[in-house]
Write a protein that holds these residues in place. Structure first.
Motif, PDB file in Angstrom:
ATOM      1  N   ALA A 110       1.442  -7.023 -12.385  1.00  6.88           N
ATOM      2  CA  ALA A 110       2.211  -6.708 -13.594  1.00  6.88           C
ATOM      3  C   ALA A 110       3.686  -6.499 -13.262  1.00  6.88           C
ATOM      4  O   ALA A 110       4.544  -6.615 -14.133  1.00  6.88           O
ATOM      5  N   ASP A 111       4.003  -6.185 -12.023  1.00 11.44           N
ATOM      6  CA  ASP A 111       5.375  -6.036 -11.560  1.00 11.44           C
ATOM      7  C   ASP A 111       5.696  -7.258 -10.704  1.00 11.44           C
ATOM      8  O   ASP A 111       5.073  -7.474  -9.660  1.00 11.44           O
ATOM      9  N   PRO A 112       6.651  -8.094 -11.110  1.00  4.75           N
ATOM     10  CA  PRO A 112       6.902  -9.353 -10.396  1.00  4.75           C
ATOM     11  C   PRO A 112       7.333  -9.162  -8.938  1.00  4.75           C
ATOM     12  O   PRO A 112       7.270 -10.123  -8.161  1.00  4.75           O
ATOM     13  N   LYS A 113       7.766  -7.969  -8.567  1.00  7.44           N
ATOM     14  CA  LYS A 113       8.157  -7.740  -7.173  1.00  7.44           C
ATOM     15  C   LYS A 113       6.941  -7.563  -6.268  1.00  7.44           C
ATOM     16  O   LYS A 113       7.062  -7.626  -5.049  1.00  7.44           O
ATOM     17  N   PHE A 114       5.784  -7.344  -6.870  1.00  9.18           N
ATOM     18  CA  PHE A 114       4.549  -7.105  -6.107  1.00  9.18           C
ATOM     19  C   PHE A 114       3.598  -8.283  -6.293  1.00  9.18           C
ATOM     20  O   PHE A 114       3.488  -8.837  -7.379  1.00  9.18           O
ATOM     21  N   ARG A 115       2.889  -8.623  -5.201  1.00 11.30           N
ATOM     22  CA  ARG A 115       1.884  -9.672  -5.262  1.00 11.30           C
ATOM     23  C   ARG A 115       0.650  -9.213  -4.492  1.00 11.30           C
ATOM     24  O   ARG A 115       0.744  -8.362  -3.603  1.00 11.30           O
ATOM     25  N   GLU A 116      -0.477  -9.789  -4.848  1.00 15.41           N
ATOM     26  CA  GLU A 116      -1.710  -9.472  -4.125  1.00 15.41           C
ATOM     27  C   GLU A 116      -1.719 -10.201  -2.782  1.00 15.41           C
ATOM     28  O   GLU A 116      -1.506 -11.409  -2.726  1.00 15.41           O
ATOM     29  N   VAL A 117      -1.975  -9.462  -1.725  1.00 14.46           N
ATOM     30  CA  VAL A 117      -2.048 -10.027  -0.382  1.00 14.46           C
ATOM     31  C   VAL A 117      -3.450  -9.774   0.159  1.00 14.46           C
ATOM     32  O   VAL A 117      -3.879  -8.623   0.274  1.00 14.46           O
ATOM     33  N   SER A 118      -4.174 -10.829   0.471  1.00 16.83           N
ATOM     34  CA  SER A 118      -5.559 -10.704   0.927  1.00 16.83           C
ATOM     35  C   SER A 118      -5.630 -10.421   2.424  1.00 16.83           C
ATOM     36  O   SER A 118      -4.788 -10.864   3.194  1.00 16.83           O
ATOM     37  N   PHE A 119      -6.668  -9.687   2.810  1.00 17.91           N
ATOM     38  CA  PHE A 119      -6.913  -9.313   4.197  1.00 17.91           C
ATOM     39  C   PHE A 119      -8.334  -9.713   4.572  1.00 17.91           C
ATOM     40  O   PHE A 119      -9.152 -10.050   3.715  1.00 17.91           O
ATOM     41  N   ALA A 120      -8.632  -9.612   5.853  1.00 15.57           N
ATOM     42  CA  ALA A 120     -10.019  -9.731   6.279  1.00 15.57           C
ATOM     43  C   ALA A 120     -10.800  -8.590   5.639  1.00 15.57           C
ATOM     44  O   ALA A 120     -10.305  -7.460   5.535  1.00 15.57           O
ATOM     45  N   ALA A 121     -12.025  -8.866   5.193  1.00 14.14           N
ATOM     46  CA  ALA A 121     -12.805  -7.869   4.458  1.00 14.14           C
ATOM     47  C   ALA A 121     -12.990  -6.589   5.249  1.00 14.14           C
ATOM     48  O   ALA A 121     -13.049  -5.500   4.669  1.00 14.14           O
ATOM     49  N   ARG A 122     -13.091  -6.668   6.578  1.00 15.35           N
ATOM     50  CA  ARG A 122     -13.301  -5.462   7.379  1.00 15.35           C
ATOM     51  C   ARG A 122     -12.062  -4.571   7.418  1.00 15.35           C
ATOM     52  O   ARG A 122     -12.147  -3.399   7.768  1.00 15.35           O
TER      53      ARG A 122
END
Length: 289
Positions: A97-109
């Motif tokens: 919702a805030d354009p300065k932030f994005r989802e960054v994926s990690f290893a599940a562990r």
């Protein structure tokens, strides 16, 4: 009514209460953690708020994502501190919702929802080291939904009383080995130890005191079963399938939003609400504890 600003504010206040966001000091030792300043703390708070809002208000809202998400919502500054080792190879998902932030994926562990969000990991830690006890107490009460009795005698942790070559796990084990302590710490410690891969500011680490982190433990559930846990994800997966944990969350939510004890409405209300909640939110078979 759900879209009313007051509703959103009330829900936000519940999550602040549930996650104890305003009850902790996040100041850290600047010699050990020079990058962890007030700006990073403010960004982390915003990151956590955006994550909770995304999960709760999404059309596909599923409370399990609060505990199981393998991503963090980060801006560029936070990504420099907390980004996965892959750097440019990290998976960047849609904007928040805030354009300065994005989802960054990690290893599940490495990440599992709010359990491993750096804001909470930092909040439940000392200024220069981790705190399996604080983290374990939070997980016991707020995630597993179990009550803890006040300690018969409070013993403050004093790092200077331990050899510097001991890991934090070894220090806490030594501090709480007394039988009177273990009546609660047999529950608290395994949960807290599962987060030892995260340092005092919530970054992933492989070593403590020069030795590999040992996060594996056995946790005795409220139903008397033994659960092998090696990471926060094991705790999260158990919690989202646990009947008692689900009921505890529903009871806390009801009491905070309605401002009344759910028992005032009958002994079966929490169970009925929890079952309805699961039926609406869960999209596959679930286990019962």
């Amino acid at each position: 009514m759900l879209d009313h600003p007051r509703t959103r504010l009330k829900v936000r206040r519940f999550f602040e209460h549930w996650l104890e966001l305003d009850q902790r000091d996040l100041v850290k030792d600047q010699q050990k953690f020079p990058e962890f300043d007030e700006t990073v703390v403010a960004d982390l708070r915003r990151s956590l708020e955006l994550f909770v809002e995304r999960v709760f208000w999404s059309p596909e809202s599923d409370f399990r994502e609060l505990l199981l998400a393998d991503y963090l919502v980060l801006n560029d500054r936070l990504r420099e501190v907390y980004g996965p080792p892959g750097g440019d190879d990290a998976t960047l998902n849609q904007e928040s919702a805030d354009p300065k932030f994005r989802e960054v994926s990690f290893a599940a562990r490495e990440r599992s929802g709010v359990l491993t969000h750096p804001y909470l990991l930092s909040a439940f830690a000392y200024h220069n080291s981790t705190s399996p006890i604080h983290r374990g107490v939070f997980l016991t009460r707020n995630i597993m939904g179990r009550r803890l009795n006040p300690p018969p005698e409070a013993v403050a942790f004093d790092d200077s009383q331990f050899s510097p070559d001991l890991t934090m796990r070894e220090k806490v084990t030594e501090l709480t080995r007394d039988a009177a302590c273990m009546s609660c710490h047999s529950i608290i410690n395994p949960l807290g130890f599962s987060l030892e891969h995260f340092d005092a500011v919530g970054r992933w680490r492989e070593r403590d005191a020069g030795r590999p982190v040992e996060a594996a433990s056995q946790y005795a559930t409220a139903a008397g079963k033994t659960l092998d846990i090696t990471s926060a994800r094991d705790i999260a997966e158990y919690a989202v399938s646990s009947r008692s944990a689900r009921q505890a969350l529903v009871a806390q939510t009801f009491q905070h939003l309605v401002k009344r004890d759910p028992l005032e409405f009958g002994p079966d209300l929490v169970e009925q609400l929890a079952e309805a909640f699961a039926a609406d939110s869960h999209r596959h078979d679930r286990r019962r504890d």
